[in-house]
Structures are given as C-alpha cells and as structure tokens.
Design a protein around this motif. Structure first.
Motif, PDB file in Angstrom:
ATOM      1  N   ILE A 288       0.851  -1.205   0.000  1.00 52.60           N
ATOM      2  CA  ILE A 288       0.000   0.000   0.000  1.00 52.60           C
ATOM      3  C   ILE A 288       0.882   1.248   0.000  1.00 52.60           C
ATOM      4  CG2 ILE A 288      -1.716   1.295   1.374  1.00 52.60           C
ATOM      5  CD1 ILE A 288      -2.595  -1.460   2.481  1.00 52.60           C
ATOM      6  N   VAL A 289       1.944   1.211   0.808  1.00 51.98           N
ATOM      7  CA  VAL A 289       2.842   2.368   0.885  1.00 51.98           C
ATOM      8  C   VAL A 289       3.517   2.586  -0.469  1.00 51.98           C
ATOM      9  CG1 VAL A 289       4.994   3.193   1.936  1.00 51.98           C
ATOM     10  CG2 VAL A 289       3.197   2.211   3.382  1.00 51.98           C
ATOM     11  N   ARG A 290       3.965   1.498  -1.068  1.00 53.76           N
ATOM     12  CA  ARG A 290       4.645   1.647  -2.364  1.00 53.76           C
ATOM     13  C   ARG A 290       3.693   2.232  -3.405  1.00 53.76           C
ATOM     14  NH1 ARG A 290       6.683  -3.608  -0.919  1.00 53.76           N
ATOM     15  NH2 ARG A 290       5.587  -4.647  -2.627  1.00 53.76           N
TER      16      ARG A 290
ATOM     17  N   ALA B 135       1.932   6.961  -6.677  1.00 51.78           N
ATOM     18  CA  ALA B 135       0.935   8.015  -6.951  1.00 51.78           C
ATOM     19  C   ALA B 135       1.560   9.392  -6.691  1.00 51.78           C
ATOM     20  CB  ALA B 135      -0.297   7.814  -6.064  1.00 51.78           C
ATOM     21  N   TYR B 136       2.365   9.464  -5.629  1.00 45.83           N
ATOM     22  CA  TYR B 136       3.028  10.742  -5.303  1.00 45.83           C
ATOM     23  C   TYR B 136       3.997  11.157  -6.406  1.00 45.83           C
ATOM     24  CZ  TYR B 136       7.443  12.713  -3.387  1.00 45.83           C
ATOM     25  OH  TYR B 136       8.622  13.383  -3.206  1.00 45.83           O
ATOM     26  N   ILE B 137       4.768  10.195  -6.918  1.00 44.93           N
ATOM     27  CA  ILE B 137       5.720  10.609  -7.954  1.00 44.93           C
ATOM     28  C   ILE B 137       4.997  10.970  -9.264  1.00 44.93           C
ATOM     29  CG2 ILE B 137       7.698   9.370  -6.929  1.00 44.93           C
ATOM     30  CD1 ILE B 137       7.625   7.460  -9.217  1.00 44.93           C
ATOM     31  N   GLU B 138       3.864  10.316  -9.473  1.00 40.63           N
ATOM     32  CA  GLU B 138       3.046  10.670 -10.645  1.00 40.63           C
ATOM     33  C   GLU B 138       2.581  12.130 -10.523  1.00 40.63           C
ATOM     34  OE1 GLU B 138       1.229   7.916 -12.825  1.00 40.63           O
ATOM     35  OE2 GLU B 138       0.873   9.667 -14.118  1.00 40.63           O
ATOM     36  N   THR B 139       2.155  12.490  -9.330  1.00 38.60           N
ATOM     37  CA  THR B 139       1.737  13.881  -9.086  1.00 38.60           C
ATOM     38  C   THR B 139       2.900  14.839  -9.346  1.00 38.60           C
ATOM     39  OG1 THR B 139       0.229  13.111  -7.399  1.00 38.60           O
ATOM     40  CG2 THR B 139       0.793  15.453  -7.313  1.00 38.60           C
TER      41      THR B 139
END
Ligand code: BGC
Length: 395
Positions: A136-138, A143-147
């Motif tokens: 889940i963390v990965r 998603a964060y790096i996509e942002t």
C-alpha cells in the motif's frame, strides 16, 4: 582550448552544482518517520534534532541567489513526500505550490534543477504501515511521484527516484542505526529487492511522462587492494565491488538513463600500508579517489552525474583543496573519454547530518541556526570560479 574543455562544450552545459536534501535543510519535517526517531532516540543520546534545520524552506531564494552568483549552474534538491502527503491519501496543495515556487525561481535564475524524489525519509503514516515493505505504501509512493512528474516535469532536468538505496538498507535494516531500526540480514536483503523493483516501477511511471533523464543516486565505495598480487584479496575486492557498486544495476541497465553516483569512501581490502588523513566523519580522504569511482561508474557505459561528493570539515582550506582535487579528477576522467555530465558538491549548506546531528560541516555556506543568517565560505567562491572557468560560460 584543451581537449576536456572541448568535451564539455560539446554537451553544454556541463552541470556544476551543489546538492541538498529536504529533511536536512528545510526544517520542520514534523510528519516524517525521522522527526519521530529524532525525538525518541537522538534526544535521548543528547544529539540535536533537525528542528528548523537551515530553514531552507523560507530561505530558498537567498540560497539559490548565492549559488547562482557564484557561477554554479545547477542545484540538486529533494521533494519531501512527508510534507506533500502528511496524511495518507491527502496532499497538501500549499507544499506542492512551494516546490512550484522553488522550481520557478531556479528557472528564473537559470539554474538547472535536479530533483530527488526520495531521500531517506518517509511520512510517519507510511512507516506505521510497514514502510517500503508494504504494498500500500509503495502504491502511494508511485501516486506521489506521478503527481510530482505531472506538475513539475517541464522544469526538471534530471530525476533521481531513490537516494542511496544501499546505504538506506544497511543503516535502516541491517545495522538498525536509522529508522525503522531493524537489525536483520534477511530484512536487509529483502529491502534490496524491494528497492530495486521500486526503482524500476518509478522509472516506468516517470517515463510515461516522457521525461529525459531518470536514474538513482547510487553510493559508490572504491575498494582498493594494497596487495593486488594476493589472489584471495583480489577476489574479495571484486566481490565487495559487485555487491556494493554493481548489484543494483544488474539486469536493470534499461532502467537507468544515466548513472548517478554519490562518492565519499575508499576502503582498503587487506592490510593497509598507508593511513590517509580523515575528515570529520572519520572517512579517509584519498587523493583522486573520485577518479576511481568514475571509472567504476563508466563500466556501465552510460552518461554519469556525480550527484554528491564532499568533505565534512570545519577547516575550509581543506575543503578548497578537496574541491580542487575533485575537479581535477573530473577533468582527467573526461580526458580518458568517460562521459561525465555533471558534478554536485555535497553540500550547498551546513545541515542536519542524520544521526550525527549538526556537528558535521559539509557546507559551502555556513548557517547561523539562531538568526538563520547565511555566510558563504571561501570554498563557495573557489568552486564557483572553477565552475566558471571550466564551463566556459558565465551567469
Ligand atoms: C547522503 C546525504 C548525507 C551525506 C553525508 C550521503 O550518504 O545522501 O544525505 O548527508 O552522504 O553523509
């Protein structure tokens, strides 16, 4: 024009820069695993916690001005996931706006931006979920790096997905000196596999957005034999070299557009003949060690960025001598035909040196941690002059 100047101009601009990371310089990373570790562990040991750090968060313009004025043309810095996503699933838009401002300011000052997406710290919620061991963390990290890539892509020159995965897994999972304070050979090995596959995944996410340069910042240790004739020592040296320096890249060449190296340490395999002087970290400073690190990196035959290289010392004369010798190493490597594209000194600012607190001074700029006043050291000017001279362009 010398041969190596010609090589630089061919691929102009060569990046001469300095590096920092968010947790070590910005201050108040209160929602991170490190912040908690510092309150629980470092305080008890009497080591100063990160606190306001160098307050780069509020002083970034001043810091960039100092860098730009000197003649350097690049900054490597990290985006702090724990600030962007302080609560699982919810982004702090003000933090994203802040990094937008940093990137806009860099571009206004014609400073090339090299961004690290993860430099050792996790959001506290991520570590509560098991850190990188948790799927889940990965997923949240992807998603964060996509942002980040969607938002910042046009202004970032070079992306590093992970900073020094080998150092992290040793400190955090083998020796237990850093969060999450695990001491297990197997956990460390597992973390190696997790981080390697994470990098590939991150690479794919970033590449979907057609960014040009994606890699990692890989710690390189130069292993030297004093008695090369001894076959056992040579084999030991080769094995150590493979495990530390090469294994992360094995079967993964296509996931690295460049080889990013962080270089500090040379280790002798077998008995030592000479003891070299040490810096304040206790690391031996060997003349021309960077040359050997660059030759190791060049075995992958990809463009190389030296994303970190520096010395911890209170004696700035020593830092100046160190920088001169490292710039010579870069020059010689270029003359040998090694495709080096950038050199970043660690660090732009005196900053929080993880479990060592603030005692170790790597910076080109001193920071008064009460007034937050900046005082550029003579080494900043020397480095800037060398950069100007070798870049063949001024700012
Ligand atoms: C890290 C930095 C650290 C430096 C000096 C590198 O391992 O990326 O965060 O401050 O070395 O220890």
């Amino acid at each position: 024009m010398t041969k190596w100047r010609a090589a630089l101009n061919d691929r102009s601009p060569f990046l001469w820069g300095a590096a920092i990371s968010a947790h070590q310089t910005e201050g108040r990373n209160v929602n991170s695993d490190w912040w908690r570790f510092e309150q629980d562990v470092l305080r008890e040991r009497g080591i100063e916690t990160s606190g306001d750090a160098a307050d780069h968060w509020h002083h970034f313009r001043e810091d960039i001005d100092l860098l730009a004025k000197t003649g350097l043309n690049a900054l490597r810095f990290s985006i702090e996931w724990a600030k962007v996503e302080p609560v699982m699933g919810s982004y702090d838009q003000r933090v994203l706006d802040h990094y937008d401002e940093v990137l806009a300011y860099l571009s206004k000052k014609r400073i090339t931006a090299c961004v690290t997406l993860w430099h050792f710290t996790l959001p506290a919620w991520a570590s509560e979920h098991g850190g990188w061991n948790s799927r889940i963390v990965r997923k949240r990290f992807y998603a964060y790096i996509e942002t980040c890539v969607r938002r910042f892509r046009s202004r970032v020159h070079t992306w590093s997905t992970l900073n020094e995965p080998m150092v992290y897994l040793m400190e955090g999972y083998r020796w237990g000196t850093w969060p999450p304070r695990t001491r297990s050979r197997w956990q460390a090995l597992r973390m190696f596999l997790v981080l390697r596959s994470m990098h590939r995944h991150c690479y794919a996410v970033l590449k979907r957005h057609e960014v040009a340069r994606v890699g990692i910042a890989k710690s390189i240790i130069v292993f030297e034999c004093t008695h090369a004739a001894n076959v056992f020592r040579s084999i030991k040296r080769m094995l150590k070299n493979w495990v530390w320096n090469k294994s992360f890249f094995t079967f993964a060449k296509r996931f690295h557009d460049y080889i990013g190296i962080n270089f500090y340490i040379t280790e002798t395999v077998g008995p030592k003949r000479i003891t070299h002087e040490k810096d304040d970290m206790g690391w031996e400073v060997r003349p021309h060690g960077l040359g050997a690190a660059l030759r190791e990196a060049w075995t992958h035959r990809k463009p190389i960025y030296v994303l970190e290289n520096g010395i911890a010392t209170q004696n700035d004369e020593r830092r100046i001598a160190y920088i001169r010798s490292r710039v010579t190493d870069v020059r010689r490597a270029l003359e040998e035909g090694i495709d080096v594209r950038g050199y970043f000194y660690w660090s732009l600012l005196d900053n929080f040196e993880w479990d060592k607190g603030y005692a170790k001074r790597f910076g080109l700029i001193a920071v008064n941690r009460t007034s937050m006043e900046r005082e550029p050291k003579p080494s900043l000017r020397t480095f800037g002059d060398l950069a100007r001279k070798h870049a063949g362009r001024s700012h």
